[in-house]
Design an enzyme around this catalytic site. Structure first.
Site, PDB file in Angstrom:
ATOM      1  N   SER A 191      -3.202  -3.641   0.366  1.00 58.48           N
ATOM      2  CA  SER A 191      -1.977  -4.264   0.890  1.00 58.48           C
ATOM      3  C   SER A 191      -2.224  -5.739   1.168  1.00 58.48           C
ATOM      4  CB  SER A 191      -1.583  -3.547   2.190  1.00 58.48           C
ATOM      5  OG  SER A 191      -0.510  -4.226   2.808  1.00 58.48           O
ATOM      6  N   GLY A 192      -1.259  -6.589   0.822  1.00 58.83           N
ATOM      7  CA  GLY A 192      -1.428  -8.031   1.023  1.00 58.83           C
ATOM      8  C   GLY A 192      -1.340  -8.467   2.472  1.00 58.83           C
ATOM      9  N   HIS A 193      -0.393  -7.858   3.229  1.00 63.29           N
ATOM     10  CA  HIS A 193      -0.122  -8.405   4.568  1.00 63.29           C
ATOM     11  C   HIS A 193      -1.090  -7.914   5.636  1.00 63.29           C
ATOM     12  CE1 HIS A 193       2.200  -4.998   6.551  1.00 63.29           C
ATOM     13  NE2 HIS A 193       2.174  -4.585   5.302  1.00 63.29           N
ATOM     14  N   ASN A 203      -6.026   3.279  10.388  1.00 60.46           N
ATOM     15  CA  ASN A 203      -5.225   2.201  10.970  1.00 60.46           C
ATOM     16  C   ASN A 203      -5.035   2.333  12.474  1.00 60.46           C
ATOM     17  OD1 ASN A 203      -3.744   4.418   9.614  1.00 60.46           O
ATOM     18  ND2 ASN A 203      -2.003   3.593  10.744  1.00 60.46           N
ATOM     19  N   CYS A 244       4.197   2.352  12.616  1.00 54.95           N
ATOM     20  CA  CYS A 244       5.237   3.027  11.844  1.00 54.95           C
ATOM     21  C   CYS A 244       5.802   4.224  12.594  1.00 54.95           C
ATOM     22  CB  CYS A 244       4.679   3.485  10.502  1.00 54.95           C
ATOM     23  SG  CYS A 244       3.833   2.165   9.662  1.00 54.95           S
ATOM     24  N   GLN A 260      -6.507  -0.899   5.198  1.00 58.94           N
ATOM     25  CA  GLN A 260      -7.116  -1.504   6.387  1.00 58.94           C
ATOM     26  C   GLN A 260      -8.593  -1.842   6.152  1.00 58.94           C
ATOM     27  OE1 GLN A 260      -5.389  -2.398   8.956  1.00 58.94           O
ATOM     28  NE2 GLN A 260      -3.561  -1.127   8.890  1.00 58.94           N
ATOM     29  N   ALA A 274       0.822  -1.212   0.000  1.00 59.16           N
ATOM     30  CA  ALA A 274       0.000   0.000   0.000  1.00 59.16           C
ATOM     31  C   ALA A 274       0.858   1.265   0.000  1.00 59.16           C
ATOM     32  CB  ALA A 274      -0.942   0.000   1.193  1.00 59.16           C
ATOM     33  N   THR A 275       2.049   1.211   0.568  1.00 60.06           N
ATOM     34  CA  THR A 275       2.914   2.397   0.538  1.00 60.06           C
ATOM     35  C   THR A 275       3.219   2.767  -0.909  1.00 60.06           C
ATOM     36  OG1 THR A 275       3.905   1.839   2.655  1.00 60.06           O
ATOM     37  CG2 THR A 275       5.171   3.313   1.238  1.00 60.06           C
TER      38      THR A 275
HETATM   39  C1  LIG Z   1      -3.749   2.730   6.275  1.00 62.91           C
HETATM   40  C2  LIG Z   1      -2.439   2.190   5.809  1.00 62.91           C
HETATM   41  N1  LIG Z   1      -1.940   2.600   4.631  1.00 62.91           N
HETATM   42  C3  LIG Z   1      -0.777   2.140   4.160  1.00 62.91           C
HETATM   43  C4  LIG Z   1      -0.031   1.235   4.864  1.00 62.91           C
HETATM   44  C5  LIG Z   1       1.257   0.726   4.294  1.00 62.91           C
HETATM   45  O1  LIG Z   1       1.049  -0.572   3.803  1.00 62.91           O
HETATM   46  P1  LIG Z   1       2.239  -1.492   3.283  1.00 62.91           P
HETATM   47  O2  LIG Z   1       2.889  -2.052   4.490  1.00 62.91           O
HETATM   48  O3  LIG Z   1       1.562  -2.531   2.430  1.00 62.91           O
HETATM   49  O4  LIG Z   1       3.150  -0.642   2.477  1.00 62.91           O
HETATM   50  C6  LIG Z   1      -0.499   0.784   6.098  1.00 62.91           C
HETATM   51  C7  LIG Z   1       0.314  -0.129   6.912  1.00 62.91           C
HETATM   52  O5  LIG Z   1       0.677   0.147   8.043  1.00 62.91           O
HETATM   53  C8  LIG Z   1      -1.738   1.268   6.574  1.00 62.91           C
HETATM   54  O6  LIG Z   1      -2.231   0.870   7.742  1.00 62.91           O
END
Ligand SMILES: Cc1ncc(COP(=O)(O)O)c(C=O)c1O
Length: 502
Positions: free
Chosen positions: A302-304, A247, A427, A282, A167-168
């Site tokens: 996001s996969g994880h 999140n 994070c 999320q 997702a990033t």
């Molecule tokens: C709302 C949200 N966006 C983006 C991310 C980033 O996701 P990824 O770890 O797949 O890059 C997260 C992960 O913490 C998230 O909670």
């Protein structure tokens, strides 16, 4: 090596008793037909005891490499066991395996996902872009099928799905890509103050490139105000980026109403509708998402976060009407030219399977998680006073954020080492700054400091929740007993009226 050999002969690699519990719950975590089986954890929850968490009794040695044959008698690859204690009947909490309640940071991979991935990590290793032989074709067909599963979960067409690393990357690609493509005429973006760091930092980067960004405030319950959104719209607004589920506090933004607001504003003002992007990392797989019904133009996945592998995600990019954007990564022109680089077939297949399972099980997961979440909140708040629940209580139930007055957040976390929890976003947890999301809700600094986020998921059990309730109640009471502030509160002193000297 006591238990390893017979265990291997039975053909079940690292299969924990936790699996057995889920099999009983009709959670067929291992595919019976699959030659290579998998499980996610060696921690089991003993459902017969009152909230007792035990290690799966010694099925391998620390660092052991398992090499043997699977059920069909084929040679298997060397497989490193997790470095875990093998003491039979040991307590997970004393053995350093806390109860996992941090599902917003990441989720354990569903063993069914791993089952689906394994062939693509072994014999079907081809490059999905190789057109000249069967290795390429079979990998490509795995990727195609996965793309359909992802699309189908969110009501999209499979051609609208672009695979990324997570997702990033999707957020960076969609926000910077859309903004840059339209910068000649429109250089204004709207987002919110409570977005994930990767959205906020993408916007900050664009500010350094001459873009203007409006960071909408949120109401005390974490929701945005539609009238404030409408007031922030300008003819030069190209993009509105608002996350679906937060999140940290689980708040669900009204995405359909946001989209309707953009449409009606554009019609009334005879302007082009700004594109609507949502960070749904999320939300996807947790709550129903339909990009058509909700009027979403671009979305990050996001996969994880959905029991899939780490390092894989997707960007939904609407093709009709077409959303045009500049790629971040240039190269072989894969993924409609929007994301060059060899598509990682095993990870993509894992994401696809995670989405397929989520579509099938979302209702059941949600119902279970809501029940556990309600019990957690009721269990804690009925026994401990002066607790504030942060964010709209009608948000996603798998994310519960509570602030405990008169307790120091870090001491709380330190005392709860047997529960994997987060205070605020994973994070940003490296810093001792209070969470910017809670500050945006208007939470007092001390309350923002004393917050805990409980992240529940598909594999959370009732026994774990009962144990967590007992632990939280005990620890909060103990810490308060040591607090001079608490003593004053007990004596009836209104500490908000105290004037503190330096
Ligand atoms: C709302 C949200 N966006 C983006 C991310 C980033 O996701 P990824 O770890 O797949 O890059 C997260 C992960 O913490 C998230 O909670």
């Amino acid at each position: 090596m006591h238990a390893v050999r017979p265990f291997l002969r039975s053909g079940a690699l690292l299969r924990s008793k936790r699996n057995a519990i889920f099999v009983m719950n009709h959670r067929n975590l291992t595919t019976p037909s699959s030659p290579i089986r998998a499980s996610v954890s060696n921690v089991m929850v003993d459902q017969t005891g009152p909230g007792e968490v035990r290690e799966d009794p010694g099925e391998g040695h620390e660092g052991d490499t398992v090499a043997g044959k699977n059920e069909s008698g084929e040679e298997m690859f060397g497989f490193k066991l997790n470095p875990v204690s093998t003491k039979t009947g040991g307590h997970a909490k004393s053995e350093g395996r806390p109860i996992y309640l941090d599902m917003q940071a990441t989720t354990p991979m569903d063993p069914r996902v791993l089952d689906r991935m394994l062939p693509f990590l072994t014999e079907q290793f081809g490059n999905p872009h190789s057109r000249t032989h069967a290795y390429g074709w079979e990998a490509e067909s795995g990727v195609d099928e996965a793309r359909q599963h992802v699309a189908s979960l969110v009501g999209a067409q499979s051609k609208d799905i672009v695979f990324t690393s997570g997702a990033t990357e999707s957020n960076n690609l969609l926000i910077k890509g859309i903004a840059k493509f339209h910068q000649a005429k429109r250089k204004h973006i709207i987002t919110t103050q409570t977005e994930h760091k990767c959205v906020l930092d993408s916007c900050r980067y664009l500010q350094t490139q001459g873009f203007e960004v409006t960071y909408l405030p949120v109401l005390p319950n974490g929701l945005i105000s539609l009238s404030e959104l409408r007031a922030a719209l300008r003819p030069e607004t190209s993009l509105v980026s608002i996350m679906t589920v937060n999140n940290e506090i689980g708040v669900i933004q009204p995405i359909k109403e946001i989209s309707d607001t953009l449409k009606s504003w554009a019609k009334e003002n005879k302007q082009q509708k700004p594109f609507l992007h949502t960070d749904a990392a999320q939300a996807v797989g947790k709550i129903p998402i339909d990009v058509e019904e909700m009027g979403i133009d671009a979305m990050s996945i996001s996969g994880h976060k959905i029991y899939g592998p780490k390092g894989i995600g997707a960007a939904y990019v609407r093709r009709r009407p077409r959303v045009r954007l500049e790629p971040l990564i240039h190269g072989g022109g894969q993924e409609r030219g929007l994301r060059s680089g060899t598509v990682p077939a095993p990870l993509v297949v894992g994401l696809g399977e995670a989405c397929r399972l989520a579509k099938e099980e979302m209702g059941r997961d949600h119902e279970r998680i809501k029940k556990l979440s309600d019990r957690l909140v009721e269990g804690i708040t009925s026994q401990v006073e002066h607790i504030v629940r942060n964010g709209d209580p009608n948000g996603y139930p798998g994310c519960v954020n509570l602030s405990f007055a008169y307790v120091e957040g870090e001491s709380l976390l330190m005392a709860l080492k047997d529960i994997a929890l987060s205070s605020g976003s994973a994070c940003t947890s490296a810093s001792l700054e209070p969470s910017y999301v809670l500050r945006a809700l208007g939470a007092a600094e001390d309350m923002a400091h004393s917050s805990l986020r409980f992240g529940l998921g598909r594999f959370t059990t009732e026994a774990e929740i009962e144990l967590v309730i007992t632990r939280i109640v005990g620890v909060v009471n103990r810490l308060r007993e040591m607090s001079p502030l608490w003593e004053m509160v007990q004596e009836g002193i209104d500490i908000s009226k105290i004037e503190w000297s330096q």
